[in-house]
Design an enzyme around this catalytic site. Sequence first.
Site, mmCIF file in Angstrom:
data_model
loop_
_atom_site.group_PDB
_atom_site.id
_atom_site.type_symbol
_atom_site.label_atom_id
_atom_site.label_comp_id
_atom_site.label_asym_id
_atom_site.label_seq_id
_atom_site.Cartn_x
_atom_site.Cartn_y
_atom_site.Cartn_z
ATOM 1 N N GLU A 144 -14.545 4.501 38.369
ATOM 2 C CA GLU A 144 -13.658 3.824 39.126
ATOM 3 C C GLU A 144 -14.537 2.532 39.696
ATOM 4 O O GLU A 144 -13.818 2.072 40.554
ATOM 5 C CB GLU A 144 -12.908 4.843 40.083
ATOM 6 C CG GLU A 144 -13.986 5.637 41.118
ATOM 7 C CD GLU A 144 -13.183 6.593 41.814
ATOM 8 O OE1 GLU A 144 -12.206 6.163 42.553
ATOM 9 O OE2 GLU A 144 -13.495 7.687 41.622
ATOM 10 N N CYS B 198 -11.746 10.377 40.543
ATOM 11 C CA CYS B 198 -13.342 11.116 40.447
ATOM 12 C C CYS B 198 -13.220 11.988 39.344
ATOM 13 O O CYS B 198 -14.173 12.709 39.008
ATOM 14 C CB CYS B 198 -13.587 11.770 41.784
ATOM 15 S SG CYS B 198 -13.912 10.615 43.206
ATOM 16 N N SER C 17 -5.678 13.349 51.503
ATOM 17 C CA SER C 17 -6.539 13.752 50.201
ATOM 18 C C SER C 17 -7.212 15.021 50.220
ATOM 19 O O SER C 17 -7.520 15.631 49.317
ATOM 20 C CB SER C 17 -7.614 12.454 49.976
ATOM 21 O OG SER C 17 -8.751 12.661 50.975
ATOM 22 N N HIS D 114 -16.001 19.257 42.906
ATOM 23 C CA HIS D 114 -15.996 18.042 43.259
ATOM 24 C C HIS D 114 -16.407 17.993 44.773
ATOM 25 O O HIS D 114 -16.020 18.396 45.735
ATOM 26 C CB HIS D 114 -14.714 17.222 42.928
ATOM 27 C CG HIS D 114 -14.557 15.754 43.437
ATOM 28 N ND1 HIS D 114 -15.845 14.892 43.146
ATOM 29 C CD2 HIS D 114 -13.811 15.400 44.272
ATOM 30 C CE1 HIS D 114 -15.385 13.801 43.761
ATOM 31 N NE2 HIS D 114 -14.337 13.871 44.506
ATOM 32 N N LYS E 124 -15.154 23.860 52.117
ATOM 33 C CA LYS E 124 -13.798 23.954 52.348
ATOM 34 C C LYS E 124 -13.074 24.510 51.116
ATOM 35 O O LYS E 124 -12.103 25.518 50.994
ATOM 36 C CB LYS E 124 -13.038 22.763 52.453
ATOM 37 C CG LYS E 124 -13.106 22.166 54.080
ATOM 38 C CD LYS E 124 -12.279 20.735 54.206
ATOM 39 C CE LYS E 124 -12.750 19.828 55.153
ATOM 40 N NZ LYS E 124 -12.115 20.217 56.541
#
Length: 389
Positions: free
Chosen positions: A79, A111, A201, A233, A242
Amino acid sequence: MEIGIDKIGFYTPEVFIDMEKLAEARGVEPAKYTIGIGQEKMAVAPLSQDAVSMAANAALEVLDDEDKEAIDFVLLGTESGVDHSKSGAVWVHHLAGIQKYARSVELKQACYSATAAITMAMGHISLHPDRKVLVLGTDIAKYGLNTGGEPTQGAGAVAIVLSANPRILALDADSVSMSEDISDFWRPLHSDYALVDGKFSNQAYLNFLTDVWGEYKQRTHRDLSDFEALCFHVPYTKMGKKALKALTEQASEEDTARLMGYYEPSISYNKAVGNIYTGSLYLSLLSLLEQGPELPENARIGLFSYGSGAVGEFFSGKVKPGYKSHMMKEAHESLLSNRRELTIEEYEAILQQSLPKDGTDVALDFEETSTGSVVLKGVQDNIRQYGIK
Ligand code: COA
């Protein structure tokens, strides 16, 4: 026939900043960056290292003459593309010395795109088992000075050779992906910096993870007990934690302890590099395979790929016996330990540099890159000039 990862390597620029010093400069408690965000160091890309040169450096690390003859497909996920028309893959194909009867294409979806490249590679190899595919994930994560995203920047590239009868990871062909049109992170054409709704996000990432994982479980009848380890990711390493917490919320103590046990080795490289967007999941996989203990024979690893905007995918693979002997642990450790630390003032100056936007010729200083590496030497007549330092 098994298809999967036969080789994997990476490159990151040779300068970095210390996250505690960045925190001090921003008047933030250092523990917010090192514990709350989970980053220790952040790679910084000088102008002479862009998405193409970094990918070429990662490719050159892993490719031998046999690979260069067998590869007939080069897929570059990024990107941070450097041209609206020409794909970065064409430059990498040339710089890496791959035989000419090959396709070279660039893919974009935040991503996520290197994961789409891997799926395409698997399809190609299943039709042509004697061929190999080079997949690259290469990016410079840039949110700008004094922004919320600043501590989650970074730069680097991962290069993966996919083949039949792979020596590192045999991929399963039953992945689950999903797409949804949302605006959690994007970079408008006019901007050098990404825009992000940070909290949204994070939440979107977790929603995608639990959704595709639920669907994957239903379709494959696998559960957490079928996985030795998980990789995610990792835009910043706390996000990986998380994700792990979200998946193990209702898991048995045994599954939770086993999966949590691999978390630290799986983020060791990411902690020292920062966000490399398309390559981040694969940098985490590399970190697990190199920095973790030897995984049991045929152990299954689950992988979650996420690209804002958004596309997510859960997929899996089984490690091959003896995979450790095909890793490049020492080379990667020395790449990371031989970097030079920048002062915050040096970093701020580099981050604000950009190539002339009016097409003026420029010759770049590339002293920060080691001899033998591919660099962007400059721009002449609107054409980027790459070469080996
Ligand atoms: N010691 C330890 N932890 C601390 C702390 C301290 N002194 N101060 C804050 N923290 C913790 C917070 O509790 C929080 O933890 P949590 O996420 O577990 O709740 C964490 O540090 C981040 O703090 P927060 O106030 O939420 O940070 P922020 O508002 O600066 O935003 C991001 C953090 C990640 C959202 C922001 O950097 C960003 O937008 N990054 C880019 C987007 C991105 O990477 N998205 C990921 C999905 S693709």
